[in-house]
Design a protein around this motif. Structure first.
Motif, PDB file in Angstrom:
ATOM      1  N   CYS A 335       0.826  -1.217   0.000  1.00 13.09           N
ATOM      2  CA  CYS A 335       0.000   0.000   0.000  1.00 13.09           C
ATOM      3  C   CYS A 335       0.857   1.261   0.000  1.00 13.09           C
ATOM      4  O   CYS A 335       1.849   1.360   0.709  1.00 13.09           O
ATOM      5  N   LYS A 337       0.435   5.185   0.871  1.00  9.50           N
ATOM      6  CA  LYS A 337      -0.498   6.102   1.532  1.00  9.50           C
ATOM      7  C   LYS A 337       0.133   7.487   1.546  1.00  9.50           C
ATOM      8  O   LYS A 337       1.217   7.666   2.113  1.00  9.50           O
ATOM      9  N   LYS A 359      -1.525   6.190 -10.500  1.00  9.08           N
ATOM     10  CA  LYS A 359      -0.626   5.601  -9.481  1.00  9.08           C
ATOM     11  C   LYS A 359      -1.272   5.600  -8.098  1.00  9.08           C
ATOM     12  O   LYS A 359      -0.795   4.936  -7.192  1.00  9.08           O
ATOM     13  N   LEU A 360      -2.306   6.410  -7.905  1.00  3.69           N
ATOM     14  CA  LEU A 360      -3.065   6.394  -6.659  1.00  3.69           C
ATOM     15  C   LEU A 360      -4.499   6.070  -7.027  1.00  3.69           C
ATOM     16  O   LEU A 360      -5.020   6.580  -8.016  1.00  3.69           O
ATOM     17  N   GLY A 363      -8.978   8.329  -3.072  1.00  6.12           N
ATOM     18  CA  GLY A 363      -8.658   9.507  -2.260  1.00  6.12           C
ATOM     19  C   GLY A 363      -9.891   9.949  -1.499  1.00  6.12           C
ATOM     20  O   GLY A 363     -11.022   9.728  -1.945  1.00  6.12           O
ATOM     21  N   PHE A 378      -4.621   9.719   0.155  1.00  7.79           N
ATOM     22  CA  PHE A 378      -4.687   8.950  -1.091  1.00  7.79           C
ATOM     23  C   PHE A 378      -4.014   7.599  -0.893  1.00  7.79           C
ATOM     24  O   PHE A 378      -3.000   7.500  -0.195  1.00  7.79           O
ATOM     25  N   PHE A 379      -4.588   6.580  -1.537  1.00  8.24           N
ATOM     26  CA  PHE A 379      -4.031   5.230  -1.421  1.00  8.24           C
ATOM     27  C   PHE A 379      -3.726   4.651  -2.802  1.00  8.24           C
ATOM     28  O   PHE A 379      -4.544   4.760  -3.719  1.00  8.24           O
ATOM     29  N   GLY A 380      -2.561   4.010  -2.904  1.00 10.54           N
ATOM     30  CA  GLY A 380      -2.228   3.224  -4.088  1.00 10.54           C
ATOM     31  C   GLY A 380      -1.925   1.800  -3.641  1.00 10.54           C
ATOM     32  O   GLY A 380      -2.003   1.479  -2.455  1.00 10.54           O
ATOM     33  N   ALA A 388       6.696   7.212  -3.579  1.00 10.90           N
ATOM     34  CA  ALA A 388       6.344   8.638  -3.662  1.00 10.90           C
ATOM     35  C   ALA A 388       7.554   9.570  -3.595  1.00 10.90           C
ATOM     36  O   ALA A 388       7.615  10.577  -4.312  1.00 10.90           O
ATOM     37  N   THR A 395       4.073  12.014  -8.127  1.00  6.87           N
ATOM     38  CA  THR A 395       3.122  11.867  -7.012  1.00  6.87           C
ATOM     39  C   THR A 395       2.096  12.999  -7.056  1.00  6.87           C
ATOM     40  O   THR A 395       0.888  12.753  -6.908  1.00  6.87           O
TER      41      THR A 395
END
Ligand code: FAD
Length: 490
Positions: A335, A337, A359-360, A363, A378-380, A388, A395
């Motif tokens: 993950c 974050k 890439k994310l 959000g 935001f999470f990827g 990042a 990013t």
């Protein structure tokens, strides 16, 4: 104090390594020369280790806590920037999570809970950008779409998972659930594809990848089924449980309560910036050796190193083959974050998905900063992964793909490159849980292994699971040691 961990970027200051946190412990150690042999050594000061340490020291057990980082909290810690906590890892808690809620209650922190969501501002909508296009919808429409899609995803038994997993804290109660042990998220989507609209498929993939941090191919379906069951088989309840309620004071303040209580007993010795390289057991004494050559002894060791780094410690007798194998195979959660401070107070009511070409992935607004701006998180995941700090421009581009945003600050921790975690919360590969869980939980002589990654309960992978795991380990060890000391007085 400033931790050496985490990253902070501002337009004027650029990228800076290290962020302030209440979790940093100073002085970094308190061991006295006379501290030769301890009752227990706890390796790791995450919530598992902190809970075990607190429970042991308050029961009169002489405990040494050893931690590789400069701070407590492990995968859960907050930075305090201008007095505002940005949660780098574990964040959200809920009263449906029994172990963590019991601790919040015990520390008188129930009134510290605040909502991440606030649907009273102007940009009160959900942005949905997929290969089918970009549009916005109300949060009610968002919930309706995700709820419908997730119900299809989990409905393996015609009863939305309730039949195959009636007890999330006893996940194999119905042995039929084992039929799904080898199923990946991608396999499950393939089974129901004919019944999914493009929107529903994107909704399932984006939400499940938010949960797993992996890819659809490498993430087990079974882990999701357990989360779903623990969230009462309902999308909205699951969301409320895992992504809505956080601590106003920040997680590091909560973690400190455990540490301070242990310290106040005078039974706690500790050393931070102390990486364990070896654990050697002989005749009921365990010797723990640090990377810088120090050695400590205890009657018992509770090792709380997480799955993806467990095999980096050399054990003698060696780790069970299954433990080593699982640790080398690794769980899948990578993950990403990233917190962003957005110069627009009206974004406070926003959330969004951009999938699969960003890439994310997800959000959402998470708070209001001291400057009056919006804090979004935001999470990827492993699919389309980004480090990042390696490319701030990329990013920022990923953040701005959700919606036009004037970014005033980024704050994050790279969990993939973290030498003491090598990933985020546990999410097993298909087949992995059933094959390795029992062995991961098994003790080896005087060494016990405790971590949220193999907690027994429904909230394995959460703070709740860590507290459960630390509680169990301390109880076992305390019973054995106090039994021994009673016997020696006879
Ligand atoms: P850890 O926190 O990993 O603790 C283990 C400790 O051992 C660490 O401090 C580590 O430094 C130390 N260690 C490891 N190896 C060594 C060594 N060789 N020598 C010395 N020390 C060592 N949970 C929730 O409940 N809610 C959430 O919202 C949530 N969100 C999350 C978001 C992210 C990005 C991440 C990463 C996690 C999240 N989690 C969440 C999960 C939660 O953070 C973890 O499950 C929990 O913190 C794990 O605690 P633990 O003590 O079991 O393991």
């Amino acid at each position: 104090a400033k931790s050496s961990e985490g990253w902070h970027w501002t337009p004027s200051g650029g990228l800076v390594a290290g962020i302030p946190s209440k979790g940093v412990i100073q002085p970094s150690q308190n061991i006295k020369q006379s501290d030769a042999v301890f009752d227990v050594i706890v390796i790791g000061a995450g919530y598992t280790g902190l809970t075990a340490t607190r429970d042991l020291t308050t029961s009169g057990v002489k405990t040494l806590l050893l931690e590789g980082r400069d701070r407590i909290g492990g995968r859960t810690w907050s930075s305090n920037i201008d007095g505002y906590p940005y949660e780098m890892g574990g964040t959200w808690v809920h009263w449906f999570q029994p172990h963590v809620y019991r601790e919040l209650s015990r520390y008188g922190m129930i009134n510290e809970l605040v909502h991440s969501t606030d649907f009273t501002k102007k940009h009160n909508y959900f942005s949905f950008a997929t290969r089918s296009g970009r549009r916005t919808m109300s949060h009610e429409e968002e919930d309706e779409m995700f709820s419908r899609a997730m119900q299809k995803f989990v409905n393996v038994d015609g009863n939305f998972g309730k039949t195959v997993m009636p007890f999330p804290f006893d996940a194999y109660w119905n042995k039929n659930v084992l039929k799904y042990a080898n199923l990946s998220v991608a396999d499950r989507i393939a089974q129901i594809r004919h019944d999914l609209s493009e929107d529903e498929r994107h909704a399932i993939e984006s939400f499940v990848l938010l949960c797993s941090g992996g890819t659809a191919q490498n993430s087990a379906f079974l882990d999701f089924l357990r989360w779903w069951a623990a969230g009462n088989y309902d999308y909205r309840t699951l969301l409320d449980t895992i992504i809505v309620f956080k601590l106003k004071c920040g997680q590091s303040e909560f973690a400190r309560r455990f540490f301070n209580e242990a310290l106040a007993t005078s039974n706690l010795a500790y050393s931070f910036n102390t990486v364990i390289s070896r654990v050697d057991s002989t005749n009921n004494t365990v010797r723990v050796t640090t990377r810088d050559g120090r050695a400590f002894q205890a009657k018992r060791v509770i090792c709380t190193a997480p799955l993806n780094v467990l095999s980096k410690i050399a054990f003698n007798p060696p780790l069970l083959a299954e433990k080593t194998e699982a640790s080398k195979l690794k769980h899948v959660n990578q993950c990403v974050k990233v917190h962003a401070e957005i110069k627009d107070p009206e974004m406070r009511s926003w959330s969004g998905v951009t999938y699969p070409d960003n890439k994310l992935v997800i959000g959402l607004a998470d708070g209001k900063t001291p400057a009056g701006y919006t804090h979004c998180v935001f999470f990827g995941c492993d699919a389309n992964h980004i480090h990042a700090e390696e490319n701030i421009d990329e990013t920022l581009k990923a953040v701005k793909k959700f919606a036009p945003m004037d970014v005033n600050r980024l704050v994050f921790h790279n969990w993939s490159k973290d030498e003491f975690a090598e990933g985020a919360w546990v999410w097993y590969r298909p087949g992995m849980e059933v094959k390795y869980l029992e062995a991961l939980r098994r003790r080896q002589g005087a060494v016990l292994f405790a971590n949220s990654d193999w907690a027994a309960g429904g909230w394995r992978s959460f703070i709740d699971g860590a507290i459960q795991s630390g509680t169990e380990a301390a109880l076992t060890v305390r019973g054995e040691l106090q039994g021994e000391s009673r016997a020696s007085h006879l």
